[in-house]
Enzyme design. Structure first.
Site, PDB file in Angstrom:
ATOM      1  N   ASP A   1       0.804  -1.228   0.000  1.00  0.00           N
ATOM      2  CA  ASP A   1       0.000   0.000   0.000  1.00  0.00           C
ATOM      3  C   ASP A   1       0.836   1.276   0.000  1.00  0.00           C
ATOM      4  O   ASP A   1       0.442   2.294   0.583  1.00  0.00           O
ATOM      5  CB  ASP A   1      -0.966   0.009   1.206  1.00  0.00           C
ATOM      6  CG  ASP A   1      -1.850  -1.211   1.220  1.00  0.00           C
ATOM      7  OD1 ASP A   1      -2.224  -1.676   0.138  1.00  0.00           O
ATOM      8  OD2 ASP A   1      -2.160  -1.707   2.324  1.00  0.00           O
TER       9      ASP A   1
ATOM     10  N   GLY B   1      -4.584  -4.330  -3.756  1.00  0.00           N
ATOM     11  CA  GLY B   1      -5.572  -3.284  -4.036  1.00  0.00           C
ATOM     12  C   GLY B   1      -4.812  -2.046  -4.431  1.00  0.00           C
ATOM     13  O   GLY B   1      -4.115  -1.461  -3.607  1.00  0.00           O
ATOM     14  N   HIS B   2      -4.872  -1.684  -5.703  1.00  0.00           N
ATOM     15  CA  HIS B   2      -4.079  -0.556  -6.217  1.00  0.00           C
ATOM     16  C   HIS B   2      -5.019   0.565  -6.641  1.00  0.00           C
ATOM     17  O   HIS B   2      -5.787   0.408  -7.592  1.00  0.00           O
ATOM     18  CB  HIS B   2      -3.212  -1.020  -7.394  1.00  0.00           C
ATOM     19  CG  HIS B   2      -2.252  -2.112  -7.005  1.00  0.00           C
ATOM     20  ND1 HIS B   2      -1.604  -2.896  -7.904  1.00  0.00           N
ATOM     21  CD2 HIS B   2      -1.833  -2.531  -5.786  1.00  0.00           C
ATOM     22  CE1 HIS B   2      -0.818  -3.756  -7.265  1.00  0.00           C
ATOM     23  NE2 HIS B   2      -0.950  -3.559  -5.976  1.00  0.00           N
TER      24      HIS B   2
ATOM     25  N   GLN C   1       1.845  -6.288  -3.493  1.00  0.00           N
ATOM     26  CA  GLN C   1       2.389  -6.501  -2.143  1.00  0.00           C
ATOM     27  C   GLN C   1       3.733  -5.764  -2.017  1.00  0.00           C
ATOM     28  O   GLN C   1       3.893  -4.740  -2.636  1.00  0.00           O
ATOM     29  CB  GLN C   1       2.552  -8.005  -1.832  1.00  0.00           C
ATOM     30  CG  GLN C   1       1.250  -8.741  -1.613  1.00  0.00           C
ATOM     31  CD  GLN C   1       0.497  -9.037  -2.879  1.00  0.00           C
ATOM     32  OE1 GLN C   1       1.049  -9.609  -3.796  1.00  0.00           O
ATOM     33  NE2 GLN C   1      -0.761  -8.657  -2.946  1.00  0.00           N
TER      34      GLN C   1
ATOM     35  N   LYS D   1       1.770   2.131  -5.100  1.00  0.00           N
ATOM     36  CA  LYS D   1       2.368   1.592  -6.333  1.00  0.00           C
ATOM     37  C   LYS D   1       1.475   1.871  -7.541  1.00  0.00           C
ATOM     38  O   LYS D   1       1.952   2.227  -8.610  1.00  0.00           O
ATOM     39  CB  LYS D   1       2.575   0.068  -6.193  1.00  0.00           C
ATOM     40  CG  LYS D   1       3.544  -0.325  -5.093  1.00  0.00           C
ATOM     41  CD  LYS D   1       3.655  -1.831  -4.956  1.00  0.00           C
ATOM     42  CE  LYS D   1       2.437  -2.507  -4.375  1.00  0.00           C
ATOM     43  NZ  LYS D   1       2.099  -2.155  -2.996  1.00  0.00           N
TER      44      LYS D   1
ATOM     45  N   ASP E   1       2.641  15.125   0.996  1.00  0.00           N
ATOM     46  CA  ASP E   1       1.608  16.075   1.449  1.00  0.00           C
ATOM     47  C   ASP E   1       1.072  15.681   2.827  1.00  0.00           C
ATOM     48  O   ASP E   1       0.880  16.528   3.706  1.00  0.00           O
ATOM     49  CB  ASP E   1       0.452  16.134   0.430  1.00  0.00           C
ATOM     50  CG  ASP E   1      -0.121  14.750   0.116  1.00  0.00           C
ATOM     51  OD1 ASP E   1       0.670  13.781   0.009  1.00  0.00           O
ATOM     52  OD2 ASP E   1      -1.356  14.617  -0.003  1.00  0.00           O
TER      53      ASP E   1
END
Ligand code: GDP
Ligand code: IMO
Ligand code: MG
Length: 423
Positions: A14, A41-42, A222, A17, A331
């Site tokens: 996470d 989950g991208h 991953q 990527k 940010d």
């Protein structure tokens, strides 16, 4: 010619990527997923629209890119078809999707066994995504897995029948409900028909691309600290998300690899169980979670958050031969008053800069920090490194110094445009 570039995660997943792959894939002809499955989950944001890819390569939104699911990926056909339908519904073509004939299939018994194994684990619960990933890779290595080429052939029925029979023995032994072969066969043979047109020999396809000097971007899912060999075993996934997985998961030899872009966040996060030296279990950790919207893209679980860890990062840089770092969420970290960076661990009264996945070491190491000023202000309009406020520059430069690696891409927000190319 070295025309293969790689984007992979350096921490516990996470890292953002998906955004970096989407950005870089426009300069490539191919975007190739090489490991994992829909445990990934991208997230990608394009023109205010959010996409979350679990299986489909994150390069697919660039229509000139051929998006390839390599042989190292494990595929849940139902999830893949949902993703294909979702893209079509959003006006994207999937004519540029190619699926390896050697990729393995995830079946309902893998998902059932993933849940069952987690239930019966007494001491070492892993906190898996329960997507059947571990059991599917177990079958691959046990040599009873069903590959895409068999799934779409007339061998499928017999192979599935034998597997369902064998898995039912295990499920029954542990008091779990047995699965109905006929029901699975009926449902999954429909999926096979839908996916058949996308299946091809991706190994030869990529070899031809290499011979034609075409640029290939390999995309990791991953991350290194979840790697079956190099991660915090047993709290890892069941594949090789670091650089070695690229060759075994695509058929591309190491000599063709040029840039290895390692992705991190300006802080860190982890989902699931396992040690995490720089974890913050206090209000600062909660604040990072809220500021960074750190909730799982796949399972919606709140992510554990902490400071960036240079000890772990330097290990991941070496494992992967990272040539440049992409750091997201500059940010987010800039919204804090003070930022800490872990530069060493203290273990058994001694300081060390070397990472080791030994459980005792990771559980009993405490971080040694350097502190930085935060309050970067709004950096969303900054388009170059020079435009960044001095506190942000100082933080980035120190990371470069400690890793001996250029931080070439800086994320300043979740959208495709929110990237500064540094040098
Ligand atoms: P992946 O699995 O490595 O692709 O990462 P995820 O998509 O699971 O999680 C990264 C999250 O951070 C997503 O919600 C992204 O939209 C978001 N993100 C990525 N880069 C940035 C960034 O530079 N700033 C902010 N604020 N959000 C980012
Ligand atoms: P992306 O590609 C974060 C974690 C799970 C669990 C462990 C094993 O989005 O970075 P598994 O279902 O793979 O057997 O679970 O690995 N995990 C991830 N954590 N991001 C991911 O993917 C992950 N894929 C698996 O939470 O701790
Ligand atoms: Mg993710």
């Amino acid at each position: 010619m070295k025309n293969v570039n790689v984007v992979l995660g350096l921490f516990y997943g996470d890292e953002g990527k998906g955004k970096i792959i989407d950005y870089l894939s426009k300069k490539h002809k191919y975007a190739v997923r090489f490991s994992g499955g829909n445990n990934a989950g991208h997230s990608i944001e394009v023109d205010g629209k959010k996409f979350a890819f679990h299986l489909i390569p994150s390069g697919i939104l660039n229509k000139n890119v051929k998006a390839v699911l390599g042989n190292g990926v494990v595929i849940d056909p139902k999830v893949l078809i949902e993703e294909i339908d979702n893209l079509k519904a959003n006006g994207y073509s999937v004519d540029n999707l190619y699926i390896s004939d050697k990729a393995h299939i995830i079946f309902p018994y893998h998902i059932e066994l993933d849940g069952m194994l987690e239930d019966i684990r007494k001491t070492r619960k892993i906190g898996t995504t329960k997507r059947g990933i571990g059991p599917a890779y177990c079958d691959k290595y046990e040599r009873c897995g069903i590959r895409m080429e068999d799934f779409i052939s007339n061998k499928f029925k017999e192979l599935l029948k034998e597997n369902v029979k064998n898995k039912n023995v295990i499920l029954k032994a542990y008091g779990y409900e047995e699965l109905d072969f006929n029901k699975i066969y009926k449902e999954y043979s429909k999926y096979a028909e839908i996916l058949k047109p996308y299946v091809c020999d991706t190994i030869t396809m990529l070899h031809q691309a290499i011979d034609s000097n075409e640029k290939i971007l390999c995309e990791g899912a991953q991350a290194t600290l979840l790697d079956i060999d190099f991660g915090s075993y047993p709290y890892v996934t069941s594949s090789s998300p670091s650089i070695g997985g690229l060759s075994t998961g695509t058929g591309i030899g190491a000599r063709y690899i040029k840039d290895v872009i390692g992705v991190i966040k300006a802080y860190s996060s982890r989902v699931g169980e396992g040690p995490y030296v720089t974890e913050l279990t206090d209000s600062t950790g909660d604040m990072i979670r809220e500021l960074g919207h750190e909730y799982g893209t796949t399972t919606k679980r709140p992510r554990r958050c902490g400071w960036l860890d240079i000890v772990a990062l330097n290990y991941a840089v070496k494992i992967n031969g990272v040539t440049a770092i992409a750091m997201n969420h500059l940010d987010t970290i800039g919204k804090l008053d003070k930022i800490k960076l872990c530069v060493a661990y203290k273990y058994n009264g001694k300081e060390t800069k070397f990472f080791n996945t030994n459980m005792d070491f990771l559980k009993n190491s405490t971080p040694v920090y350097e502190e930085f000023e935060g309050n970067f202000g709004d950096i969303s309009k900054c388009k170059s490194f020079d435009e960044l406020p001095k506190n942000a520059k100082k933080y980035v430069k120190r990371i470069e110094e400690l890793t001996n690696c250029k931080v070439k891409y800086l994320g300043t927000g979740p959208s495709r445009e929110d990237i500064i190319v540094n040098g």
